[in-house]
Design an enzyme around this catalytic site. Structure first.
Site, PDB file in Angstrom:
ATOM      1  N   HIS A   1      58.031  63.204  37.679  1.00  0.00           N
ATOM      2  CA  HIS A   1      58.635  61.737  37.468  1.00  0.00           C
ATOM      3  C   HIS A   1      57.612  60.627  38.400  1.00  0.00           C
ATOM      4  O   HIS A   1      58.165  60.230  39.375  1.00  0.00           O
ATOM      5  CB  HIS A   1      60.086  61.543  37.701  1.00  0.00           C
ATOM      6  CG  HIS A   1      61.089  62.427  36.864  1.00  0.00           C
ATOM      7  ND1 HIS A   1      61.211  61.888  35.677  1.00  0.00           N
ATOM      8  CD2 HIS A   1      61.732  63.583  37.171  1.00  0.00           C
ATOM      9  CE1 HIS A   1      62.287  62.754  35.163  1.00  0.00           C
ATOM     10  NE2 HIS A   1      62.432  63.936  36.067  1.00  0.00           N
TER      11      HIS A   1
ATOM     12  N   GLU B   1      68.819  72.917  36.927  1.00  0.00           N
ATOM     13  CA  GLU B   1      69.159  71.459  36.664  1.00  0.00           C
ATOM     14  C   GLU B   1      69.875  71.167  35.166  1.00  0.00           C
ATOM     15  O   GLU B   1      70.099  69.960  34.985  1.00  0.00           O
ATOM     16  CB  GLU B   1      68.090  70.428  37.103  1.00  0.00           C
ATOM     17  CG  GLU B   1      66.831  70.875  36.318  1.00  0.00           C
ATOM     18  CD  GLU B   1      65.526  69.984  37.006  1.00  0.00           C
ATOM     19  OE1 GLU B   1      65.762  69.126  37.557  1.00  0.00           O
ATOM     20  OE2 GLU B   1      64.690  70.345  36.317  1.00  0.00           O
TER      21      GLU B   1
ATOM     22  N   GLN C   1      63.710  75.185  39.445  1.00  0.00           N
ATOM     23  CA  GLN C   1      64.746  74.354  39.639  1.00  0.00           C
ATOM     24  C   GLN C   1      66.212  74.716  38.568  1.00  0.00           C
ATOM     25  O   GLN C   1      65.878  74.610  37.088  1.00  0.00           O
ATOM     26  CB  GLN C   1      64.169  73.008  38.946  1.00  0.00           C
ATOM     27  CG  GLN C   1      63.232  72.295  40.174  1.00  0.00           C
ATOM     28  CD  GLN C   1      62.563  70.789  39.847  1.00  0.00           C
ATOM     29  OE1 GLN C   1      61.400  70.751  40.010  1.00  0.00           O
ATOM     30  NE2 GLN C   1      63.844  70.007  39.313  1.00  0.00           N
TER      31      GLN C   1
ATOM     32  N   ALA D   1      70.704  65.255  40.928  1.00  0.00           N
ATOM     33  CA  ALA D   1      70.935  64.438  39.583  1.00  0.00           C
ATOM     34  C   ALA D   1      71.208  64.924  38.449  1.00  0.00           C
ATOM     35  O   ALA D   1      72.012  64.521  37.593  1.00  0.00           O
ATOM     36  CB  ALA D   1      69.971  63.239  39.693  1.00  0.00           C
ATOM     37  N   ASP D   2      69.998  65.763  38.090  1.00  0.00           N
ATOM     38  CA  ASP D   2      70.039  66.301  36.668  1.00  0.00           C
ATOM     39  C   ASP D   2      71.300  67.388  36.550  1.00  0.00           C
ATOM     40  O   ASP D   2      71.528  67.307  35.479  1.00  0.00           O
ATOM     41  CB  ASP D   2      68.687  67.173  36.379  1.00  0.00           C
ATOM     42  CG  ASP D   2      67.483  66.033  36.064  1.00  0.00           C
ATOM     43  OD1 ASP D   2      67.678  65.155  35.438  1.00  0.00           O
ATOM     44  OD2 ASP D   2      66.495  66.043  36.777  1.00  0.00           O
TER      45      ASP D   2
END
Length: 261
Positions: A43, A150, A148, A175-176
């Site tokens: 990102h 997520e 990760q 967040a994810d």
């Protein structure tokens, strides 16, 4: 002891997250007391060239001690991993790891044959060829690999992912993961904290560290109390916003103290 060794030993580590594209930020971050700098390649607008300059900047900023440089990849792709590793990074973190097969692909992409599929090439990591064959002899054991967790699939398969040989650790993307579990932003809720506990238990059951990202003092304290081994205590963008907001508040308080302008 190297950062990768400390990570694998599950020492308590603190890092920072760099998303902005100026290598000076990575250099400054490395000059502070962080154990590692995570460079965002997902990102962000960072190109491979920029990431290489930022890895070089981390090394320059940590001349008197080792600071780990971890690149968060844009995807779990063997070609991207190969090119990132050639920059001399300490390790990689792959997003959206959904299964044990995904995790195995990540590990294999970071290792030279016969243990993996990483291609042999010149680059900064090998001293532009001057470090052959020493680099090839040790690289397979010295690159950190972090998955990760997520997505809903990744969460459901977390125990199998954690158990993959050669995977060094897990990362909870708050967040994810909260979005994937239909509780976006509810990171203090009982439901999300129960999910966090499951990821922590999966990692710690096979003696692997679990990391996460925090923004505020309360979050840092919460994640440390939960048992996270490696906490990324903030993002460069947030540091700038928080510092600027504080500066404006101090200026306005000063004006109030003098009865305005």
């Amino acid at each position: 002891m190297t950062f990768v060794s400390k990570l694998r030993n599950r020492e308590s580590l603190v890092g920072t997250w760099v998303a902005l594209s100026d290598p000076a930020i990575a250099e400054l971050s490395a000059s502070l007391a962080f154990d590692a700098v995570v460079i965002d390649g997902e990102h962000s607008t960072n190109s491979l060239e920029t990431i290489t300059e930022m890895v070089r900047a981390v090394d320059a900023g940590s001349a008197d001690r080792e600071v780990g440089s971890i690149v968060r990849l844009s995807e779990n792709d063997a070609t991207e991993i190969k090119r990132v590793l050639d920059s001399g990074v300490s390790g990689v973190m792959a997003p959206m790891i959904d299964s044990a097969d995904d995790a195995r692909e990540l590990v294999e992409a970071t290792r030279y044959p016969p243990d993996g599929v990483r291609g042999v090439g010149y680059g900064r990591g090998t001293g532009y060829g001057e470090a052959f064959p020493e680099y090839l002899e040790h690289a397979n054991d010295e690159i950190a690999t972090i998955a990760q967790i997520e997505t809903e699939a990744g969460f459901e398969n977390v125990e199998e992912i954690a158990a993959v040989d050669g995977l060094d650790g897990l990362f909870v993307g708050p967040a994810d993961l909260s979005a994937a579990l239909d509780m976006f932003g509810e990171t203090e809720s009982d439901g999300f904290l129960a999910a966090v506990d499951r990821v922590l238990e999966a990692g710690h059951a096979v003696d692997k560290p679990v990391a996460t990202l925090a923004f505020e003092e309360a979050e840092i304290e919460r994640w440390v109390d939960c048992g996270f081994d490696f906490v990324l205590a903030g993002v460069d963008i947030d540091y700038i916003q928080a510092g600027a907001t504080q500066a404006i508040t101090m200026f306005e308080d000063a004006l109030d103290g003098h009865g305005g302008v």
